[in-house]
Design a protein around this motif. Structure first.
Motif, mmCIF file in Angstrom:
data_model
loop_
_atom_site.group_PDB
_atom_site.id
_atom_site.type_symbol
_atom_site.label_atom_id
_atom_site.label_comp_id
_atom_site.label_asym_id
_atom_site.label_seq_id
_atom_site.Cartn_x
_atom_site.Cartn_y
_atom_site.Cartn_z
ATOM 1 N N LYS A 1 -2.086 0.634 -0.969
ATOM 2 C CA LYS A 1 -2.148 0.441 -2.419
ATOM 3 C C LYS A 1 -2.227 -1.051 -2.639
ATOM 4 C CE LYS A 1 -0.410 1.910 -6.851
ATOM 5 N NZ LYS A 1 0.581 2.690 -7.581
ATOM 6 N N GLY A 2 -3.293 -1.481 -3.282
ATOM 7 C CA GLY A 2 -3.493 -2.911 -3.493
ATOM 8 C C GLY A 2 -3.639 -3.621 -2.160
ATOM 9 N N THR A 3 -2.865 -4.679 -1.988
ATOM 10 C CA THR A 3 -2.956 -5.484 -0.769
ATOM 11 C C THR A 3 -1.896 -5.118 0.259
ATOM 12 O OG1 THR A 3 -1.548 -7.191 -1.715
ATOM 13 C CG2 THR A 3 -3.933 -7.438 -2.024
ATOM 14 N N ARG A 4 -1.247 -3.972 0.063
ATOM 15 C CA ARG A 4 -0.193 -3.564 0.991
ATOM 16 C C ARG A 4 -0.591 -2.335 1.808
ATOM 17 N NH1 ARG A 4 5.733 -4.292 -1.784
ATOM 18 N NH2 ARG A 4 5.786 -6.539 -1.556
ATOM 19 N N LEU A 5 -0.205 -2.389 3.068
ATOM 20 C CA LEU A 5 -0.337 -1.257 3.962
ATOM 21 C C LEU A 5 1.064 -0.678 4.129
ATOM 22 C CD1 LEU A 5 -2.190 0.375 5.874
ATOM 23 C CD2 LEU A 5 -1.547 -1.243 7.671
ATOM 24 N N HIS A 6 1.249 0.554 3.684
ATOM 25 C CA HIS A 6 2.568 1.190 3.656
ATOM 26 C C HIS A 6 2.707 2.169 4.814
ATOM 27 C CE1 HIS A 6 3.493 -0.101 -0.542
ATOM 28 N NE2 HIS A 6 2.177 -0.149 -0.588
ATOM 29 N N LEU A 7 3.709 1.946 5.649
ATOM 30 C CA LEU A 7 4.122 2.935 6.636
ATOM 31 C C LEU A 7 5.248 3.691 5.955
ATOM 32 C CD1 LEU A 7 2.865 0.629 8.433
ATOM 33 C CD2 LEU A 7 4.351 1.463 10.208
ATOM 34 N N VAL A 8 5.036 4.949 5.661
ATOM 35 C CA VAL A 8 5.999 5.714 4.880
ATOM 36 C C VAL A 8 6.752 6.668 5.804
ATOM 37 C CG1 VAL A 8 6.358 7.235 2.897
ATOM 38 C CG2 VAL A 8 4.458 5.578 2.879
ATOM 39 N N GLU A 9 8.046 6.451 5.906
ATOM 40 C CA GLU A 9 8.932 7.330 6.663
ATOM 41 C C GLU A 9 9.507 8.348 5.678
ATOM 42 O OE1 GLU A 9 11.157 8.861 9.870
ATOM 43 O OE2 GLU A 9 9.378 7.602 9.791
ATOM 44 N N VAL A 10 9.389 9.625 6.005
ATOM 45 C CA VAL A 10 9.840 10.690 5.114
ATOM 46 C C VAL A 10 11.100 11.331 5.699
ATOM 47 C CG1 VAL A 10 9.224 12.873 3.997
ATOM 48 C CG2 VAL A 10 7.455 11.137 4.405
ATOM 49 N N LYS A 11 12.139 11.417 4.864
ATOM 50 C CA LYS A 11 13.401 12.023 5.296
ATOM 51 C C LYS A 11 13.889 12.993 4.234
ATOM 52 C CE LYS A 11 14.274 9.700 9.089
ATOM 53 N NZ LYS A 11 14.308 10.360 10.382
ATOM 54 N N GLN A 12 14.336 14.157 4.687
ATOM 55 C CA GLN A 12 14.964 15.121 3.784
ATOM 56 C C GLN A 12 16.383 15.365 4.285
ATOM 57 O OE1 GLN A 12 12.831 18.741 3.095
ATOM 58 N NE2 GLN A 12 14.543 19.715 2.088
ATOM 59 N N ARG A 13 17.337 15.116 3.409
ATOM 60 C CA ARG A 13 18.752 15.299 3.746
ATOM 61 C C ARG A 13 19.493 15.822 2.519
ATOM 62 N NH1 ARG A 13 16.649 14.364 7.917
ATOM 63 N NH2 ARG A 13 17.441 13.267 9.740
ATOM 64 N N ARG A 14 20.804 15.961 2.633
ATOM 65 C CA ARG A 14 21.612 16.481 1.519
ATOM 66 C C ARG A 14 21.661 15.506 0.350
ATOM 67 N NH1 ARG A 14 26.279 18.509 5.444
ATOM 68 N NH2 ARG A 14 25.874 16.400 6.118
ATOM 69 N N SER A 15 21.498 14.219 0.614
ATOM 70 C CA SER A 15 21.477 13.222 -0.461
ATOM 71 C C SER A 15 20.503 12.114 -0.072
ATOM 72 C CB SER A 15 22.874 12.623 -0.681
ATOM 73 O OG SER A 15 23.219 11.777 0.408
ATOM 74 N N HIS A 16 20.071 11.357 -1.067
ATOM 75 C CA HIS A 16 19.170 10.226 -0.795
ATOM 76 C C HIS A 16 19.873 9.180 0.070
ATOM 77 C CE1 HIS A 16 16.010 11.679 -3.383
ATOM 78 N NE2 HIS A 16 16.877 11.850 -4.373
ATOM 79 N N GLU A 17 21.158 8.980 -0.184
ATOM 80 C CA GLU A 17 21.925 7.994 0.580
ATOM 81 C C GLU A 17 22.007 8.397 2.051
ATOM 82 O OE1 GLU A 17 22.929 9.427 -2.335
ATOM 83 O OE2 GLU A 17 22.458 7.680 -3.571
ATOM 84 N N ASP B 1 8.039 1.860 3.879
ATOM 85 C CA ASP B 1 8.629 2.539 2.734
ATOM 86 C C ASP B 1 9.459 3.721 3.238
ATOM 87 O OD1 ASP B 1 6.933 0.834 1.383
ATOM 88 O OD2 ASP B 1 5.755 2.418 0.430
ATOM 89 N N LEU B 2 10.389 4.139 2.419
ATOM 90 C CA LEU B 2 11.172 5.326 2.723
ATOM 91 C C LEU B 2 11.009 6.299 1.563
ATOM 92 C CD1 LEU B 2 13.150 6.764 4.612
ATOM 93 C CD2 LEU B 2 15.006 5.649 3.355
ATOM 94 N N TYR B 3 10.624 7.507 1.891
ATOM 95 C CA TYR B 3 10.469 8.561 0.894
ATOM 96 C C TYR B 3 11.531 9.601 1.203
ATOM 97 C CZ TYR B 3 8.141 11.663 -2.382
ATOM 98 O OH TYR B 3 7.853 12.449 -3.471
#
Length: 125
Positions: free
Chosen positions: A50-66, A102-104
């Motif tokens: 997006k724009g001038t950034r290359l995002h490596l997006v790590e995806v995590k699903q847990r009981r809470s965002h924290e 990034d973290l999703y």
């Protein structure tokens, strides 16, 4: 429930979380360049621009965002950086972009969260 069955269910939920993230990022205007990229240093869940950034997006699903954020160890962060740098070596056309991780995160009963540059480091080439 036995351990193998729990593992299979967690794997399936993880894939579903990656698809949710993928669709959400596209709706936010990200250009998806790769999905589940296997690198010697580790897997990149989503590679997006997006724009001038290359995002490596790590995806995590847990009981809470924290809890999801806390599961990304400094060792895993370093592996992601190394995977990103290796990718830039293989794809010189991407070197003009700033590399960020990034973290999703997905947690039951809450809206998904996309943390841009979650580990506050930018690599410039």
């Amino acid at each position: 429930m036995d351990k193998a069955l729990r593992g299979a269910k967690a794997h399936k939920r993880g894939h579903l979380a990656e698809y949710v993230a993928l669709i959400h990022l596209m709706l936010k205007g990200y250009r998806i360049l790769g999905f589940r990229l296997k690198m010697p240093q580790g897997e990149i869940d989503i590679l997006a621009q997006k724009g001038t950034r290359l995002h490596l997006v790590e995806v995590k699903q847990r009981r809470s965002h924290e809890e999801a954020f806390e599961t990304v160890s400094t060792i895993q962060q370093e592996r992601l950086w190394q995977a990103g740098l290796a990718l830039l070596e293989k794809k010189p056309r991407l070197r003009k972009l700033d590399l960020v991780i990034d973290l999703y995160t997905i947690a039951p009963g809450q809206w998904p969260r996309h943390q841009i540059n979650a580990f506050e480091k930018i690599e410039r080439f």
